[in-house]
Design an enzyme around this catalytic site. Structure first.
Site, short mmCIF file in Angstrom:
data_model
loop_
_atom_site.label_atom_id
_atom_site.label_comp_id
_atom_site.label_asym_id
_atom_site.label_seq_id
_atom_site.Cartn_x
_atom_site.Cartn_y
_atom_site.Cartn_z
N CYS A 2 0.87 -1.19 0.05
CA CYS A 2 0.12 0.10 0.03
C CYS A 2 0.95 1.16 0.21
O CYS A 2 2.09 1.23 0.41
CB CYS A 2 -0.99 0.09 1.40
SG CYS A 2 -1.92 -1.29 1.39
N ARG A 31 1.49 1.66 -5.72
CA ARG A 31 1.62 0.48 -4.58
C ARG A 31 0.24 0.05 -4.39
O ARG A 31 0.11 -1.37 -3.80
CB ARG A 31 2.30 1.22 -3.54
CG ARG A 31 3.57 1.69 -3.49
CD ARG A 31 4.11 2.32 -2.42
NE ARG A 31 4.29 1.57 -1.25
CZ ARG A 31 5.38 1.16 -0.93
NH1 ARG A 31 6.52 1.36 -1.67
NH2 ARG A 31 5.55 0.35 0.04
N TRP A 77 -3.86 -1.72 -1.42
CA TRP A 77 -4.01 -2.76 -1.99
C TRP A 77 -4.68 -3.70 -1.14
O TRP A 77 -4.22 -4.31 -0.17
CB TRP A 77 -2.83 -3.37 -2.60
CG TRP A 77 -3.06 -4.48 -3.62
CD1 TRP A 77 -3.51 -4.61 -4.77
CD2 TRP A 77 -2.59 -5.88 -3.15
NE1 TRP A 77 -3.62 -5.70 -5.27
CE2 TRP A 77 -2.93 -6.51 -4.25
CE3 TRP A 77 -2.30 -6.69 -2.20
CZ2 TRP A 77 -2.91 -7.87 -4.38
CZ3 TRP A 77 -1.88 -7.89 -2.19
CH2 TRP A 77 -2.26 -8.78 -3.27
N ASN A 103 0.89 -0.03 6.25
CA ASN A 103 1.18 -1.10 5.15
C ASN A 103 1.90 -2.41 5.74
O ASN A 103 2.72 -2.19 6.38
CB ASN A 103 2.29 -0.29 4.12
CG ASN A 103 2.72 -1.31 3.01
OD1 ASN A 103 1.87 -2.29 2.60
ND2 ASN A 103 3.77 -1.25 2.51
N GLY A 104 1.30 -3.64 5.32
CA GLY A 104 1.83 -4.86 5.94
C GLY A 104 0.78 -5.82 6.52
O GLY A 104 -0.57 -5.38 5.98
N GLU A 487 6.05 -14.94 -20.28
CA GLU A 487 6.15 -13.39 -19.89
C GLU A 487 5.23 -12.73 -20.83
O GLU A 487 4.42 -11.86 -20.35
CB GLU A 487 7.38 -12.94 -19.94
CG GLU A 487 7.68 -11.31 -19.90
CD GLU A 487 7.15 -10.82 -18.63
OE1 GLU A 487 6.93 -11.60 -17.77
OE2 GLU A 487 6.97 -9.70 -18.65
N LYS A 491 2.06 -10.47 -19.57
CA LYS A 491 2.01 -9.13 -19.69
C LYS A 491 0.47 -8.73 -20.48
O LYS A 491 -0.26 -7.63 -19.99
CB LYS A 491 2.84 -8.65 -21.05
CG LYS A 491 4.43 -8.31 -20.38
CD LYS A 491 4.64 -7.15 -19.64
CE LYS A 491 4.39 -7.21 -18.11
NZ LYS A 491 5.12 -8.11 -17.47
N GLU A 494 -1.86 -9.07 -17.63
CA GLU A 494 -1.91 -7.77 -16.74
C GLU A 494 -2.66 -6.65 -17.18
O GLU A 494 -3.34 -5.95 -16.31
CB GLU A 494 -0.63 -7.65 -16.20
CG GLU A 494 0.10 -8.55 -15.01
CD GLU A 494 1.52 -7.89 -14.88
OE1 GLU A 494 2.29 -7.96 -15.77
OE2 GLU A 494 1.61 -7.72 -13.78
N HIS A 510 0.19 -31.77 -27.21
CA HIS A 510 -0.27 -32.85 -26.33
C HIS A 510 -1.38 -32.48 -25.42
O HIS A 510 -1.31 -32.25 -24.20
CB HIS A 510 0.99 -32.94 -25.25
CG HIS A 510 2.27 -33.53 -25.94
ND1 HIS A 510 2.24 -34.93 -26.50
CD2 HIS A 510 3.39 -32.90 -26.38
CE1 HIS A 510 3.30 -35.10 -27.16
NE2 HIS A 510 4.03 -33.93 -27.27
N LYS A 610 2.60 -2.90 -7.47
CA LYS A 610 3.47 -2.73 -8.29
C LYS A 610 4.46 -3.89 -7.28
O LYS A 610 5.37 -4.75 -7.93
CB LYS A 610 4.25 -1.57 -8.02
CG LYS A 610 5.70 -1.37 -8.73
CD LYS A 610 5.52 -1.94 -10.24
CE LYS A 610 6.96 -2.06 -10.86
NZ LYS A 610 7.14 -2.71 -12.06
C1 AGP Z 1 5.14 -8.22 -13.53
O1 AGP Z 1 4.48 -7.43 -14.49
C2 AGP Z 1 4.23 -8.35 -12.02
N1 AGP Z 1 3.66 -7.03 -11.80
C3 AGP Z 1 4.62 -9.15 -11.09
O2 AGP Z 1 4.41 -10.53 -11.87
C4 AGP Z 1 5.90 -9.04 -10.78
O3 AGP Z 1 6.96 -9.42 -11.44
C5 AGP Z 1 6.03 -9.92 -9.22
O4 AGP Z 1 5.05 -9.70 -8.38
C6 AGP Z 1 7.40 -9.89 -8.51
O5 AGP Z 1 7.79 -8.71 -8.45
P1 AGP Z 1 9.29 -8.21 -8.06
O6 AGP Z 1 10.28 -8.46 -9.22
O7 AGP Z 1 9.26 -6.93 -7.57
O8 AGP Z 1 9.72 -9.30 -7.01
#
Ligand code: AGP
Length: 615
Positions: A2, A31, A77, A103-104, A487, A491, A494, A510, A610
């Site tokens: 957060c 965040r 979040w 936050n936590g 990846e 993307k 996401e 398969h 993030k």
């Molecule tokens: C990646 O686009 C995502 N935001 C997410 O998968 C991210 O890579 C993952 O949470 C790991 O984050 P980090 O690299 O900061 O550890």
């Protein structure tokens, strides 16, 4: 994760409101952005305004109302309780004389809540944070710092908090265990934040709290009052914020994600800068005090989450084929849950993370540490928990990445893995042959190759946009491009909320091929100079034979693949090990343009944050 922000100073009226919404809270919104709120001293009372949704919704809820100072604010979040107004922070005590932003995660919040309810405290939210407000309110007896310390002495778990008191309207108390808190030192004003980018536009000086430290933030003090949780005074260490204002702005881009995709020629150059010597060897200063541990390694574990995990999958192949070491990439989210993993003698681990604070990765590292496995870091954010917990490491130097979807951090992580795999080869005394020289010179050429692809981004946009109506995609890659396919799928998911699955090119027949039909496009990564090119072509034909549309990412000049598929995006030819750095760029842009065309907020996609600092 957060975002926390706070302010004490002379600002008032619209200036103060804009400071809150557009700067202090707006800059940490990446965040988490499920809901937002602010508490401020309002004459003799503590006023709280909260709203579900993004920070701008809070601005709407405040309307024309004057806010006061000091204030504490939060963008959430959601972990405990849905993303609604009641669960938004700040959370308050029964009497409303204490407000907390957090936050936590408080691990023992249920037990604390039950005990408080038995003492007739009335709860109004489903959050873990609310127990803090009631506890502090209960302990408050003439000294806000002591009240916070006493309350925190009952807490198990992690916190970065800011607390405001109705009866002490000139101060904010902050505390930290596991979730960052910075105190910004302005000119006649003080700031509080979970990330210094919140107040970077107003000062480049801050004090970073360490774990189990509490501070009173108050104007007019000779210096900040900071103590550890056992009341021992802590010397105040003022630090320079390394971030520049340009780094936290979008520049001439309309999104951070767009800016960060286009930054990759430069971020890659920064990652490689100074790490390849004139005589064609790799130099990694951060590892030079640990050469024995690196030389002795007989088995490599890489662990990370999300996009960073896909980078670590590339690393698995590089360590095996370039360094000659058996290696295994393990998803941190899985490793963190394993009770008794087994690793061979002389195992050495690498933890990868953009943010440096991902809880799953930290938990995985804890398991490795308990097994006495030395762990090194490859991080982008400097000085965060993962970097501080590892023996040593190599920073990505990609610069600040604000877009929630990771782009330049991924390519910088892969570039660092190229360097580290060659460095380990050097250390292990393996032959340094023409192939190694070609690898290094090829790596140095990658930033300009990436620039050429990005310069063609409008071609990719033109290809991508018509596919925005599809509801499902496959992304297929083989060997070192299999993680890139994963990846690319992540993307697209996401930022566009469209379902996509990364899969092994060869594995597709398969079973998964059953889903292929005209409405179901497949993106294939098919370099001409891949020894499996012919097999890849066969896999493409198997999809086309079933009416599936195919978009190929292929080598410039490859007319053979172009004749087989519906659309092709050409990229320059590079050697096998460097392919991930080149083939991921069109996939980032493909996801970006589809999401933009669908009207998505690519910088802050729904439900995401993030960094994920909860387990
Ligand atoms: C990646 O686009 C995502 N935001 C997410 O998968 C991210 O890579 C993952 O949470 C790991 O984050 P980090 O690299 O900061 O550890």
């Amino acid at each position: 994760m957060c975002g926390i922000a706070g302010y004490i100073g002379p600002r008032t009226g619209k200036d103060l409101r804009d400071l809150l919404i557009d700067e202090l809270l707006g800059r940490v919104e990446y965040r988490g952005y499920d809901s937002a709120g602010v508490a401020f001293v309002d004459g003799a009372n503590l006023s709280v305004v909260r709203a579900a949704g993004k920070v701008k919704e809070l601005g709407g809820a405040i309307g024309d109302r004057e806010i006061g100072t000091p204030f504490i604010a939060h963008t959430r979040w959601a972990t405990h309780g849905p993303a609604n107004e009641a669960n938004a922070h700040p959370q308050t005590s029964c009497r409303g004389h204490v407000a907390v932003v957090h936050n936590g995660v408080i691990d023992n919040w249920k037990a604390l809540r039950k005990a408080l309810e038995r003492r007739n405290h009335v709860f109004r939210s489903e959050t873990d944070t609310e127990v803090l407000a009631h506890l502090i309110g209960e302990y408050l007896n003439g000294d806000p710092l002591e009240a916070v310390r006493s309350a925190l002495s009952e807490v198990e778990g992690t916190f970065g908090i800011a607390v405001l008191f109705q009866d002490y309207p000139d101060l904010i108390v902050v505390a930290r265990r596991g979730s960052s808190i910075s105190i910004g030192l302005g000119d006649g004003e003080l700031f509080v934040a979970s990330d210094p980018r919140s107040f970077r536009s107003f000062t480049d000086r801050h004090v970073v709290l360490e774990d189990d430290q509490i501070a009173v933030v108050k104007l007019g003090q000779e210096e900040l009052l900071i103590q550890d949780i056992d009341q021992v005074p802590v010397s105040v260490k003022v630090e320079q914020i390394e971030l520049t204002v340009d780094e936290i702005e979008k520049g001439n881009h309309d999104t951070y994600m767009g800016k960060e995709i286009c930054q990759q020629p430069d971020s890659l150059a920064q990652t490689l800068g100074g790490r390849i010597t004139a005589d064609g060897r790799v130099k990694l200063g951060g590892l030079e005090d640990h050469l024995d541990a690196l030389r002795l390694a007989q088995y490599i574990i890489l662990t990370a989450a999300g996009t960073s995990f896909y980078a670590s999958m590339v690393g698995e192949i590089l360590f095996q084929e370039v360094s000659g070491l058996p290696a295994r990439a393990m998803n941190a989210s899985e490793l963190a849950g394993q009770k008794h993993p087994v690793f061979p003698e002389q195992t050495l681990a690498w933890a990868l993370s953009q943010s440096g604070v991902t809880t799953d990765t930290l938990c995985a590292m804890k398991i490795l540490a308990e097994m006495q496995i030395p762990t090194f870091g490859i991080c982008n954010a400097v000085g965060q928990d993962i970097a501080r917990t590892t023996q040593a490491g190599v920073y990505c130097r990609a610069g600040v990445e604000t877009g929630v979807a990771s782009t330049k951090a991924f390519t910088s992580q892969v570039a660092v893995l190229q360097l580290v795999s060659l460095y380990l080869r050097q250390l292990r005394g393996l032959p340094w042959d023409e192939g190694c020289q070609r690898h290094l010179s090829g790596l140095q050429a990658v930033p300009e190759i990436v620039r050429r692809i990005i310069d063609q981004r409008e071609v990719i946009q033109h290809i991508a946009e018509p596919y925005r109506f599809a509801t499902d995609f496959y992304f297929l890659g083989r060997g070192i491009l299999y993680p890139v396919a994963m990846e690319g799928a992540l993307k697209l998911k996401e930022v566009s909320y469209v379902h996509a699955e990364g899969y092994s090119m060869a594995g597709m027949k398969h079973g998964p091929i059953a889903l292929i039909e005209p409405r179901f496009p497949t993106i294939v990564l098919v370099p001409k100079n891949d020894e499996n090119y012919a097999h890849n072509l066969t896999n493409v034909q198997e999809i086309r034979a079933r009416g599936g549309p195919v978009i190929a990412i292929a080598t410039e000049g490859d007319e053979e693949i172009a004749d087989l598929v519906d659309d092709v995006i050409f990229v320059p030819k590079v050697m096998y090990y460097l392919m991930p750095l080149v083939y991921v760029i069109p996939l980032q842009l493909f996801a970006y343009y589809i999401a933009k065309k669908l009207g998505r907020n690519v910088d802050q996609p729904r439900h995401l944050a993030k960094a994920v600092t909860v387990g």
